[in-house]
Design a protein around this motif. Sequence first.
Motif, mmCIF file in Angstrom:
data_model
loop_
_atom_site.group_PDB
_atom_site.id
_atom_site.type_symbol
_atom_site.label_atom_id
_atom_site.label_comp_id
_atom_site.label_asym_id
_atom_site.label_seq_id
_atom_site.Cartn_x
_atom_site.Cartn_y
_atom_site.Cartn_z
ATOM 1 N N HIS A 157 0.828 -1.203 0.000
ATOM 2 C CA HIS A 157 0.000 0.000 0.000
ATOM 3 C C HIS A 157 0.866 1.259 0.000
ATOM 4 O O HIS A 157 0.530 2.253 -0.657
ATOM 5 C CB HIS A 157 -0.927 0.003 1.215
ATOM 6 N N ALA A 158 1.967 1.236 0.731
ATOM 7 C CA ALA A 158 2.880 2.385 0.729
ATOM 8 C C ALA A 158 3.454 2.601 -0.668
ATOM 9 O O ALA A 158 3.591 3.745 -1.129
ATOM 10 C CB ALA A 158 4.005 2.169 1.742
ATOM 11 N N ARG A 159 3.809 1.508 -1.342
ATOM 12 C CA ARG A 159 4.327 1.625 -2.706
ATOM 13 C C ARG A 159 3.282 2.231 -3.637
ATOM 14 O O ARG A 159 3.592 3.079 -4.476
ATOM 15 C CB ARG A 159 4.741 0.239 -3.222
ATOM 16 N N GLU A 160 2.019 1.811 -3.453
ATOM 17 C CA GLU A 160 0.960 2.263 -4.349
ATOM 18 C C GLU A 160 0.608 3.730 -4.141
ATOM 19 O O GLU A 160 0.427 4.482 -5.107
ATOM 20 C CB GLU A 160 -0.286 1.405 -4.139
ATOM 21 N N TYR A 161 0.517 4.179 -2.887
ATOM 22 C CA TYR A 161 0.016 5.524 -2.605
ATOM 23 C C TYR A 161 1.113 6.554 -2.324
ATOM 24 O O TYR A 161 0.886 7.753 -2.503
ATOM 25 C CB TYR A 161 -0.959 5.486 -1.424
ATOM 26 N N LEU A 162 2.294 6.101 -1.872
ATOM 27 C CA LEU A 162 3.373 7.037 -1.565
ATOM 28 C C LEU A 162 4.502 6.991 -2.578
ATOM 29 O O LEU A 162 5.313 7.917 -2.639
ATOM 30 C CB LEU A 162 3.937 6.765 -0.158
ATOM 31 N N GLY A 163 4.601 5.901 -3.330
ATOM 32 C CA GLY A 163 5.652 5.783 -4.334
ATOM 33 C C GLY A 163 6.558 4.594 -4.072
ATOM 34 O O GLY A 163 6.596 4.040 -2.966
ATOM 35 N N PRO A 164 7.326 4.185 -5.087
ATOM 36 C CA PRO A 164 8.186 2.997 -4.973
ATOM 37 C C PRO A 164 9.194 3.064 -3.827
ATOM 38 O O PRO A 164 9.447 2.052 -3.172
ATOM 39 C CB PRO A 164 8.902 2.951 -6.333
ATOM 40 N N PHE A 165 9.776 4.243 -3.596
ATOM 41 C CA PHE A 165 10.776 4.329 -2.527
ATOM 42 C C PHE A 165 10.176 3.948 -1.183
ATOM 43 O O PHE A 165 10.810 3.243 -0.384
ATOM 44 C CB PHE A 165 11.376 5.738 -2.442
ATOM 45 N N TRP A 166 8.951 4.409 -0.911
ATOM 46 C CA TRP A 166 8.365 4.148 0.404
ATOM 47 C C TRP A 166 7.913 2.699 0.539
ATOM 48 O O TRP A 166 7.906 2.149 1.641
ATOM 49 C CB TRP A 166 7.218 5.119 0.676
ATOM 50 N N LEU A 199 -0.149 5.415 8.718
ATOM 51 C CA LEU A 199 -1.042 6.560 8.878
ATOM 52 C C LEU A 199 -0.978 7.500 7.685
ATOM 53 O O LEU A 199 -2.007 7.989 7.196
ATOM 54 C CB LEU A 199 -0.679 7.313 10.163
ATOM 55 N N VAL A 200 0.239 7.776 7.207
ATOM 56 C CA VAL A 200 0.398 8.680 6.059
ATOM 57 C C VAL A 200 -0.172 8.030 4.797
ATOM 58 O O VAL A 200 -0.845 8.690 3.995
ATOM 59 C CB VAL A 200 1.878 9.058 5.872
ATOM 60 N N THR A 201 0.075 6.723 4.619
ATOM 61 C CA THR A 201 -0.484 6.006 3.475
ATOM 62 C C THR A 201 -2.001 6.086 3.489
ATOM 63 O O THR A 201 -2.647 6.287 2.450
ATOM 64 C CB THR A 201 -0.044 4.525 3.499
ATOM 65 N N HIS A 202 -2.575 5.947 4.671
ATOM 66 C CA HIS A 202 -4.032 6.029 4.798
ATOM 67 C C HIS A 202 -4.550 7.397 4.367
ATOM 68 O O HIS A 202 -5.601 7.494 3.700
ATOM 69 C CB HIS A 202 -4.439 5.736 6.242
ATOM 70 N N MET A 203 -3.842 8.469 4.721
ATOM 71 C CA MET A 203 -4.278 9.801 4.317
ATOM 72 C C MET A 203 -4.239 9.959 2.800
ATOM 73 O O MET A 203 -5.138 10.560 2.200
ATOM 74 C CB MET A 203 -3.421 10.867 5.008
ATOM 75 N N PHE A 204 -3.206 9.412 2.158
ATOM 76 C CA PHE A 204 -3.124 9.475 0.697
ATOM 77 C C PHE A 204 -4.189 8.586 0.049
ATOM 78 O O PHE A 204 -4.719 8.916 -1.016
ATOM 79 C CB PHE A 204 -1.723 9.083 0.226
ATOM 80 N N TYR A 205 -4.497 7.466 0.696
ATOM 81 C CA TYR A 205 -5.583 6.607 0.205
ATOM 82 C C TYR A 205 -6.910 7.375 0.239
ATOM 83 O O TYR A 205 -7.679 7.337 -0.733
ATOM 84 C CB TYR A 205 -5.667 5.344 1.049
#
Length: 461
Positions: free
Chosen positions: A61-70, A360-366
């Motif tokens: 989920h972090a990769r999908e919403y925050l980017g590959p690095f995360w 938490l940050v991924t959830h906000m971007f979701y």
Amino acid sequence: MMAIGGTIGTGLFLGAGTAISQAGPSLIIWYAVAGVLLYLVMRALGELLTARSSPGGFADHAREYLGPFWGYATAWTYWIMWVTTGMAEITAAGQYMTYWYPEFAQWKTALISLAVLACVNLISVKIFAELEFWFAIIKVAAIVGMIMIGLGVLLIGFSDAGPTASVTHLWADGGVVPRGIGDSLLTLQIVLFAYLGVELVGVTAAETKDPDKNIPRAINSLPLRFGLFYLGSLLVILSVVSWQEFQPGTSPFVAAFDKIGIPGAASIVNFVVLTSALSSCNAGGLYATARMLRTASLNRHGPQALARLSKRGVPVAAVLASAVVMATGVWVNAVDPEHAFVYITAVSTGGAIMVWSVILVTHMFYRRAVRSETTPRSSYRMPGAPYTNWLVLAFFAFIVVLIAWNSDTRVALYVIAVWFVLLAVGYPVVRSRWGGGRTEAVEDAEDAEDANASVSVQDSA
């Protein structure tokens, strides 16, 4: 049962001894505060998982919403967090064994424990889950039993502790915060370490039958579990025995039953806390780390050999890699057994704060993607978002300040800083060597492989 037993581990059974001697009865307050805030983290994770389950859990989920690095950073950080947590658990196992065999070297118990659990994880997911189920049963039954015995001591007054047992211990022996608010707050790091494993539900989602039903059910039971296992058990033992009688490095549960004086009870409790340490190492130290290594490999953020599954659906290379690195904990126990637990738990807590913050940050971007109608909406929603997200993130920032303030735990920030430098430097190397991202063709092939493995696991279970 992983959801019920996964959060009950060394942080409560062993770390609470040090925390009680420092914070006194106020420790119960910090467990309650941390429990409420981590429940919000899990609600955010639950919303992500019910929107789309993934073999890599929140790292995907972090990769999908925050980017590959995360995605890369989250998978590897969660791996190193649980590797160090596994080191803490086998360290605790060594300390527990000295209760019966004081002359038996701590590092030997750590090595034997790691070897046995690695073999269990290598055989099949079914055997791992069966062992973890019984570990959880032992922990849950033991805590409920200890609470009942403690209530009996308080209400009836039987045993050697009966004449002095009283709920007034919660405020009469120097007050609720006997050593001052500063020393009391510094125990929050140990409190957070006790909750490590709460996010394991997110890692097991892809291998869980009917995740849309079972994941919300597991998360919704968190307040009850936190209230019973953490707050309930601490309220009882701190009423039966004054906080002044607990010592750092000693399980408060074992010490309490020594005080109660029931024949053999302390040895039984010591066996329970030993199995609890092994359970945490089994579930997080080996199971979760192997799945995160495989996720990194599937995302082309690590060696491709780590993604391979055995015929039984086990990522054998990933399990072995985690076990080999975890063996560093055996060396730490041999070199400095006195301070091994403090150092290792501080590093684990630092890694956990980073992972929980990413959730938490991924959830906000979701949520932002949901508002723009680019992703499906989950029916299982985090309450109060995004304000609750920011509240928990502020709490985590405060914990980081406390870790930096305490000279005993400050080493964790040095380790985490070095780790982030390694992640940043390593990312370009990873991208150039393994590609650093998935293509659609690769994703389709991997989805088919995961589906076959999941069917195999569920059929065998």
